[in-house]
Design an enzyme around this catalytic site. Structure first.
Site, PDB file in Angstrom:
ATOM      1  CD  GLU A  13      -1.724   2.065   8.312  1.00  0.00           C
ATOM      2  OE1 GLU A  13      -1.396   2.334   7.154  1.00  0.00           O
ATOM      3  OE2 GLU A  13      -1.832   2.929   9.202  1.00  0.00           O
ATOM      4  CG  LEU A  26      12.606  -6.935 -15.109  1.00  0.00           C
ATOM      5  CD1 LEU A  26      13.002  -7.389 -16.506  1.00  0.00           C
ATOM      6  CD2 LEU A  26      12.974  -5.459 -14.929  1.00  0.00           C
ATOM      7  CD  GLN A  32      -2.820   1.306   2.395  1.00  0.00           C
ATOM      8  OE1 GLN A  32      -3.414   2.351   2.609  1.00  0.00           O
ATOM      9  NE2 GLN A  32      -2.990   0.254   3.174  1.00  0.00           N
ATOM     10  NE  ARG A  71      17.973  -9.142   0.716  1.00  0.00           N
ATOM     11  CZ  ARG A  71      17.512  -8.333   1.672  1.00  0.00           C
ATOM     12  NH1 ARG A  71      18.352  -7.722   2.489  1.00  0.00           N
ATOM     13  NH2 ARG A  71      16.222  -8.117   1.815  1.00  0.00           N
ATOM     14  N   GLY A 106      -7.838  20.303  19.238  1.00  0.00           N
ATOM     15  CA  GLY A 106      -7.521  21.721  19.187  1.00  0.00           C
ATOM     16  C   GLY A 106      -8.031  22.466  20.411  1.00  0.00           C
ATOM     17  N   GLY A 107      -8.043  23.785  20.335  1.00  0.00           N
ATOM     18  CA  GLY A 107      -8.429  24.602  21.483  1.00  0.00           C
ATOM     19  C   GLY A 107      -9.929  24.736  21.665  1.00  0.00           C
ATOM     20  CG  ASP A 119       0.587   0.863   4.672  1.00  0.00           C
ATOM     21  OD1 ASP A 119       1.793   0.819   4.920  1.00  0.00           O
ATOM     22  OD2 ASP A 119      -0.162  -0.118   4.770  1.00  0.00           O
TER      23      ASP A 119
END
Ligand SMILES: CC(C)(COP(=O)(O)OP(=O)(O)OC[C@H]1O[C@@H](n2cnc3c(N)ncnc32)[C@H](O)[C@@H]1OP(=O)(O)O)[C@@H](O)C(=O)NCCC(=O)NCCS
Length: 415
Positions: free
Chosen positions: A139, A72, A17, A104, A246-247, A168
């Site tokens: 995740e 590939l 993801q 690798r 928040g406030g 992710d």
């Protein structure tokens, strides 16, 4: 109309993801994204959480729109020769394999730079340098190690992971920004560079306000948290339930029908500037004359009672009626929308945020379109590619292979 990233070619070595989120965004902005997949199997998510037998899963199709797929084998000799040619032909390479996997394969950063000094090489890993640098991460591990889980949930209660894929998709977004910044810098330097995002860092960045609160704790209780004034605070930022970060205090309250509908709730914020209107709407105009209630400071130790009163009123209305009444009064609020409601919401279809796409194997499916809207680079969401759908086309058009060379690569099992 042109697209913002037209002319940029991406070598997409991503899977699952985090990486695919990043390259899908770049594809929506017009980049040519070439997804390299292992012959035979491809990205493991093609077969995970399948809902239609023998068809690419929604997990895959919803993360790989607008890409081309080439198979590939990057561990075979011929495959590596083709891989080196692809590195030479692309502007950006993106990968999110386990630490060390690309090395690798025989392609450390030094070799990539040697092949293509203009290459921007972008990676997602679970952790940055440190004790966990070699760990594989998914995740929820990132949510736990980045500060999200310890600050999510109710107190008392265990840590919770969230539905939003902040580890992710959140890190994929961070990576996309790094890539675009590096592409911009390449305009002046002519050089590529490495772009690295650790999922732990990305989650912590999104939990910035919780590190803010950690430091505020040294100077007294966090008065907007439900633990104030009757509960206790420990040494670390606690879980805040549904309190606003928040406030301006906020909470989730029940609406009419909550007994049957698990999503019949609304979030209400008691912003000081519109508290007058809110108090009148819920039938508590008396608060406005009472010094025990008519200032934010006076209400702070009694927020639980404020929200109980609000809930008494919201329980007589549906979540949409609450929205219709409170919004014109400038009271910030939002219904808890289910995935079913979001999928069916006409305004999200109209803006392209929710899109229906057709697919040859599975038929039509819904996906989330580009949430970033550019006025001069419109996003057209196209279905995800079948495994290896564009192998011949890419070998021919991007790498200039002849029919004989393509046949030889196939014969050797490289593609
Ligand atoms: C997500 C993750 C845990 C999955 O782990 P995994 O399924 O074991 O897969 P890996 O990344 O280890 O890679 C699988 C192998 O396939 C190989 N491979 C991948 N594409 C290949 C190809 N086209 N041809 C040949 N081999 C290929 C890799 O080289 C690697 O081999 P190696 O272990 O011998 O080096 C891991 O990739 C990871 O930690 N990634 C970084 C963090 C991240 O992005 N996590 C979120 C994912 S949503």
């Amino acid at each position: 109309m042109t697209k913002a990233l037209e002319g940029v070619r991406i070598l997409d070595m991503t899977h699952v993801q985090s990486g695919p989120t990043c390259t899908q965004l770049l594809a929506w902005f017009g980049a040519d994204v070439i997804k390299v997949e292992r012959p035979g199997t491809g990205d493991a998510t093609r077969g995970q959480l399948r809902d239609v037998p023998d068809a690419d899963s929604l997990y895959f199709t919803m993360l790989n729109s607008n890409k081309r797929s080439v198979t590939l084998n990057t561990k075979s000799e011929q495959g590596q020769a083709i891989f080196a040619k692809l590195i030479a032909s692309c502007d950006v390479m993106v990968e999110n394999f386990a630490p060390g996997a690309i090395d690798r394969m025989g392609f450390p950063w030094e070799k990539i730079q040697e092949i293509n000094p203009r290459m921007i090489y972008a990676s997602v890993k679970g952790f940055g340098p440190g004790p966990y640098v070699d760990c594989k991460v998914y995740e929820n591990v990132a949510q736990c190690t980045g500060g999200s889980a310890s600050t999510t949930g109710f107190d008392p209660g265990p840590p919770l992971v969230t539905g939003a894929q902040i580890g992710d998709s959140g890190t994929g977004l961070h990576l996309a920004l790094g890539i675009v910044a590096a592409l911009s810098q390449r305009e002046t330097t002519g050089r590529g560079q490495r772009v690295e995002c650790a999922m732990q860092d990305g989650v912590l960045n999104l939990c910035r306000v919780k590190l803010r609160d950690q430091q505020r704790l040294a100077h007294g209780p966090l008065k907007e948290y439900p633990q104030y004034p009757n509960g206790t605070f420990g040494a670390a930022t606690p879980r805040a339930g549904n309190a606003s970060g928040g406030g301006q205090p906020g909470w989730i309250v029940k609406c009419k029908g909550w007994e049957q509908d698990p999503d019949s709730y609304v979030y209400v914020i008691t912003q000081a500037a519109s508290f007058h209107e809110l108090a009148k709407a819920i039938g508590r105009a008396d608060w406005l004359e009472d010094p025990e209630w008519n200032t934010p400071e006076a209400r702070l130790p009694k927020l639980d009672q404020v929200f109980e009163e609000i809930e008494r009123w919201t329980m007589t209305k549906t979540k949409f009626e609450v929205m219709d009444i409170l919004n014109p009064l400038n009271v910030p609020c939002g219904p808890i929308l289910s995935m079913k409601e979001l999928a069916e919401e006409p305004s999200l279809r109209a803006t392209g945020t929710v899109v229906e796409v057709d697919h040859p194997e599975r038929g039509p499916y819904l996906t989330v379109g580009n949430p970033i809207k550019l006025s001069d680079s419109l996003t057209e969401v196209e279905r995800s590619p079948l495994l290896g759908e564009h192998t011949d086309e890419i070998l021919k058009d991007v790498l200039g292979f002849s029919d004989e060379e393509i046949a030889a690569a196939k014969e050797a099992g490289a593609v």
